[in-house]
Design an enzyme around this catalytic site. Structure first.
Site, mmCIF file in Angstrom:
data_model
loop_
_atom_site.group_PDB
_atom_site.id
_atom_site.type_symbol
_atom_site.label_atom_id
_atom_site.label_comp_id
_atom_site.label_asym_id
_atom_site.label_seq_id
_atom_site.Cartn_x
_atom_site.Cartn_y
_atom_site.Cartn_z
ATOM 1 C CG ASN A 181 0.391 4.171 4.131
ATOM 2 O OD1 ASN A 181 -0.088 4.742 5.112
ATOM 3 N ND2 ASN A 181 -0.300 3.348 3.355
ATOM 4 C CG ASP B 108 -1.295 1.570 6.478
ATOM 5 O OD1 ASP B 108 -1.745 0.550 7.010
ATOM 6 O OD2 ASP B 108 -1.994 2.392 5.849
ATOM 7 C CG ASP C 91 -2.002 1.075 1.144
ATOM 8 O OD1 ASP C 91 -2.252 1.598 0.029
ATOM 9 O OD2 ASP C 91 -2.588 1.408 2.189
HETATM 10 N N1 LIG Z 1 4.238 4.758 13.727
HETATM 11 C C1 LIG Z 1 3.748 5.859 13.171
HETATM 12 N N2 LIG Z 1 4.530 6.950 12.995
HETATM 13 C C2 LIG Z 1 4.032 8.087 12.452
HETATM 14 N N3 LIG Z 1 2.752 8.223 12.047
HETATM 15 C C3 LIG Z 1 1.917 7.186 12.210
HETATM 16 C C4 LIG Z 1 2.365 5.945 12.755
HETATM 17 N N4 LIG Z 1 1.322 5.102 12.768
HETATM 18 C C5 LIG Z 1 0.266 5.776 12.261
HETATM 19 N N5 LIG Z 1 0.614 7.028 11.926
HETATM 20 C C6 LIG Z 1 -0.268 8.086 11.383
HETATM 21 O O1 LIG Z 1 -1.603 7.616 11.393
HETATM 22 C C7 LIG Z 1 -2.122 7.491 10.057
HETATM 23 C C8 LIG Z 1 -2.953 6.234 9.942
HETATM 24 O O2 LIG Z 1 -2.160 5.090 10.261
HETATM 25 P P1 LIG Z 1 -2.008 3.890 9.239
HETATM 26 O O3 LIG Z 1 -1.227 2.810 9.911
HETATM 27 O O4 LIG Z 1 -1.481 4.408 7.942
HETATM 28 O O5 LIG Z 1 -3.506 3.399 9.121
HETATM 29 P P2 LIG Z 1 -4.529 3.292 7.907
HETATM 30 O O6 LIG Z 1 -4.552 1.843 7.585
HETATM 31 O O7 LIG Z 1 -5.802 3.768 8.511
HETATM 32 O O8 LIG Z 1 -4.052 4.147 6.760
HETATM 33 C C9 LIG Z 1 -0.895 7.502 9.158
HETATM 34 O O9 LIG Z 1 -1.194 7.994 7.870
HETATM 35 C C10 LIG Z 1 0.064 8.395 9.930
HETATM 36 O O10 LIG Z 1 -0.203 9.750 9.696
HETATM 37 MG MG LIG Z 2 -2.174 4.485 5.997
#
Ligand SMILES: Nc1ncnc2c1ncn2[C@@H]1O[C@H](COP(=O)(O)OP(=O)(O)O)[C@@H](O)[C@H]1O
Ligand SMILES: [Mg+2]
Length: 250
Positions: free
Chosen positions: A178, A193, A173
């Site tokens: 991400n 992600d 993805d």
């Molecule tokens: N470990 C991390 N470090 C920095 N930002 C994070 C982290 N985990 C999540 N985020 C923030 O949260 C958002 C959503 O998390 P993500 O894992 O991408 O979930 P989704 O599957 O909903 O896209 C990301 O786009 C980012 O901005």
């Molecule tokens: Mg994401």
């Protein structure tokens, strides 16, 4: 509401479907209900694996099982800015870094996770059968066509794609939100992600990244592709994976 235990969490993203993300200081918590636990645990294992390779990403700080039967994955905050938040002036250098990091990711070996085309197509078949394709993920052209017809197009191209398959470790993805960058050096600071990380055709990532550069940055992906090392990508495979991806969410 689905939330990690304890005070001080701020909601970052309340998922439309199964996960919600929260921040507290230098950690993030991604939480899900009971139905999402297996998938979230699979993402956690991928984050741990990527961290073990030395490529930049988050680390898993904690895994919490909630009384509701759901779970929260707690990860370290990746520093820097997500690709979609970079200033336009930074984009060209960021594209080169992005090409470099995907090249490194795709060169990793001994990945324990697979994402076979057959299972991705099976997911798409299920989403289409349930009439759950999110039109927001389709282009204007594709929105005019019934999802079953889009799927039929994918199925018809499958033999070609399988005949030229280049399996590598894909992010799965690889969209701009991400991928994080140092806003000064424009080096990649982390890939997040990772729920879809696994061995798959390299065009899974090339297709999503190039279309994001085009749609979000109105950028010619040339510098990205040159840095990645495939300056003249196969348009049939780019098209195939661009079309397949929106049929797999829902
Ligand atoms: N470990 C991390 N470090 C920095 N930002 C994070 C982290 N985990 C999540 N985020 C923030 O949260 C958002 C959503 O998390 P993500 O894992 O991408 O979930 P989704 O599957 O909903 O896209 C990301 O786009 C980012 O901005
Ligand atoms: Mg994401």
């Amino acid at each position: 509401m689905l939330a990690p235990p304890g005070d001080g969490w701020t909601a970052v993203e309340i998922g439309e479907s199964d996960t919600s993300v929260f921040r507290r200081g230098d950690v993030f918590a991604k939480c899900c209900g009971p139905a999402g636990v297996a998938e979230l645990a699979a993402e956690r294992d991928r984050i741990e694996w990527l961290a073990s390779t030395g490529l930049p990403g988050a680390t898993v700080v904690d895994w919490l099982e909630l009384p509701s039967g759901g779970a929260c994955q707690v990860t370290s905050a990746v520093p820097g800015l997500p690709g979609d938040a970079l200033a336009p002036v930074s984009r060209e250098r960021a594209m080169r870094s992005l090409g470099g990091i995907l090249r490194e990711l795709h060169a990793l070996t001994d990945c324990p996770f697979e994402r076979p085309l057959a299972s991705v197509i099976a997911t798409a078949e299920d989403v289409v059968r349930r009439d759950a394709v999110n039109p927001a993920f389709l282009t204007d052209e594709w929105r005019k066509v019934a999802p079953a017809e889009l799927l039929a197009e994918v199925v018809a191209e499958r033999p070609y794609v399988e005949s030229v398959l280049e399996p590598v470790v894909c992010h799965g993805d690889a969209c701009l939100p991400n991928i994080f960058f140092d806003p000064d050096t424009l080096e990649v600071t982390g890939l997040i992600d990772l729920g879809r990380l696994g061995v798959a055709d390299r065009y899974v990532d090339l297709a999503l990244t190039t279309i994001q550069l085009h749609d979000e940055w109105s950028a010619d992906p040339g510098p990205f592709l040159a840095s990645y090392g495939v300056p003249n990508p196969d348009p049939r495979r780019l098209y195939f994976f661009r079309l397949l991806d929106p049929l797999t969410w829902g």
